[in-house]
Motif scaffolding. Structure first.
Motif, short mmCIF file in Angstrom:
data_model
loop_
_atom_site.label_atom_id
_atom_site.label_comp_id
_atom_site.label_asym_id
_atom_site.label_seq_id
_atom_site.Cartn_x
_atom_site.Cartn_y
_atom_site.Cartn_z
N ARG A 1 11.66 -5.11 2.21
CA ARG A 1 10.93 -4.60 1.05
C ARG A 1 11.91 -3.92 0.09
N ASP B 1 15.78 -1.18 3.26
CA ASP B 1 14.78 -1.69 4.21
C ASP B 1 15.40 -2.63 5.23
N THR C 1 6.61 -7.83 4.80
CA THR C 1 6.33 -6.43 5.14
C THR C 1 7.54 -5.82 5.85
N SER C 2 7.35 -4.62 6.34
CA SER C 2 8.38 -4.02 7.18
C SER C 2 8.52 -4.86 8.46
N ILE D 1 12.46 -0.46 -1.48
CA ILE D 1 11.95 0.89 -1.23
C ILE D 1 12.84 1.94 -1.88
N GLU E 1 0.80 -1.21 0.00
CA GLU E 1 0.00 0.00 0.00
C GLU E 1 0.84 1.28 0.00
N ASP E 2 2.05 1.20 0.54
CA ASP E 2 2.88 2.40 0.65
C ASP E 2 3.70 2.68 -0.60
N SER F 1 5.96 0.57 -1.90
CA SER F 1 7.10 -0.35 -1.96
C SER F 1 6.64 -1.67 -2.57
N ASP G 1 2.64 -4.02 10.96
CA ASP G 1 2.53 -4.13 9.51
C ASP G 1 2.31 -5.55 9.03
#
Length: 357
Positions: free
Chosen positions: A319, A334, A286-287, A321, A122-123, A125, A292
């Motif tokens: 991730r 990340d 995820t992170s 990024i 969603e962000d 990445s 998250d």
């Protein structure tokens, strides 16, 4: 907790040692000779060259990941003894440069498996993603072809020369069930562990990723009970575990905090990462923040703190990024953020215990 960073070697990793050096609290490299075929003895001069590179940059090389186990050992073929002898010689050479831990796995045919190497989050990445239904609907050959076409990097566990023998290897496993695989692992450990113990090395098996059978192939290291059984195969401190929260966490039924407490004296190496598991069994990486994903990273680090963990840890996959062009799951940015989060949690627990918060 001694923080490390996985590095794929000079000329094989776009991340420089000078950049890794700038991650606070990172003291060691997790490394391997990634071009060495499984079953071959690692040349001492090449091991020493990695040692010189690490020394020059101010890192230790205490942890190797992985000295891959030849498929004939997992299959229990007569030829396994030759490959086990090579493994023993490699252990001796690694000990000569100060290696303390060897991470390995016993997964048949496939190492870790994903269906998308750059799924969007969603962000903005991207991250490694596993779609359970897709794997169920594809043949192993179809999945391998798709997997290899989606990256410019050679991925550990997915070496082309090994996958070129996919048909023959799959056929060889037609008569190998989980109990046979357990027997073959026991045979391997009974020969390897005494050599490792003599030379001050702990063997640390990595769990199956994902933690369940694929394509009808047995996978046996994936639950708390299976780790318990592993320890009993050869009950010696040099028979240990690489406790990977991401691999085991892809099954929400696994209680990783409980595993840390039960196997405290058998975890020389920890992979700490998060995954978000969906109701249909899919998962995405995820992170490292607990919020998250599905894995309670804060609770896991607290468990390590509570047992007085002095072993090695690394942030494992990250991730992709900030537009970084990197090996899937193994970018700089990340994973550096992951280290800061993990060490931040550790510092918070330490300061709280000492009354400084």
């Amino acid at each position: 907790m001694r923080m490390t960073f996985r590095w794929f070697g000079e000329g094989n990793d776009p991340i420089s040692l000078s950049h890794i050096k700038q991650i606070p609290g990172t003291e060691g490299l997790v490394w391997a000779l990634h071009d060495m075929p499984a079953g071959e003895e690692w040349p001492l001069e090449r091991i020493q060259e990695v040692k010189r590179q690490a020394d020059a940059a101010g890192f230790h090389i205490d942890v190797v990941e992985s000295v891959n186990v030849h498929e004939d050992i997992k299959l229990g073929l007569p030829s396994r003894d030759r490959y086990i002898e090579n493994y023993k010689k490699t252990i001796v050479s690694l000990a000569s440069v100060g290696v303390k831990v060897i991470c390995y796995n016993f997964m048949p045919v496939f190492d870790w498996l994903r269906t998308n190497l750059a799924a969007p989050l969603e962000d903005g990445s991207t991250a490694l993603f596993f779609e359970k239904a897709k794997v169920a609907s594809m043949t192993p050959h179809e999945l391998v072809a798709e997997f290899q076409s989606n990256t410019d990097f050679q991925l550990p566990g997915w070496e082309p020369e090994r996958l070129a023998l996919l048909s023959e290897t799959l056929k060889a496993y037609e008569h190998v069930d989980a109990e046979q695989l357990w027997d073959n692992l026991k045979y391997f450990l009974e020969q390897i562990v005494p050599v490792a113990a003599e030379h001050g090395i702990q063997m640390a098996i990595h769990p199956d990723d994902p933690p369940y059978p694929l394509f009808g192939l047995p996978r046996i290291i994936n639950t708390q009970e299976s780790l318990r059984r592993l320890i009993k195969l050869v009950d010696h401190p040099s028979n240990g575990i690489t406790l990977c929260s991401g691999s085991l966490g892809a099954n929400p039924q696994n209680d990783i905090v409980s595993m840390i407490h039960e196997f405290a004296d058998r975890i020389p190496f920890a992979h700490i990462r998060n995954v978000r598991v969906y109701e249909n069994g899919d998962f995405i990486e995820t992170s490292h923040r607990s919020e998250d994903g599905t894995v309670n990273i804060a609770g896991i680090v607290k468990a390590y703190y509570d047992i007085g963990f002095t072993g090695y840890a690394r942030p494992d996959h990250g991730r992709h990024i900030w537009g970084e062009q990197c090996r899937p799951g193994y970018g700089l940015y990340d994973r550096a953020l992951g280290i800061m989060h993990l060490l931040g949690l550790w510092d918070a627990y330490r300061y709280a215990e000492n009354g400084k918060l």
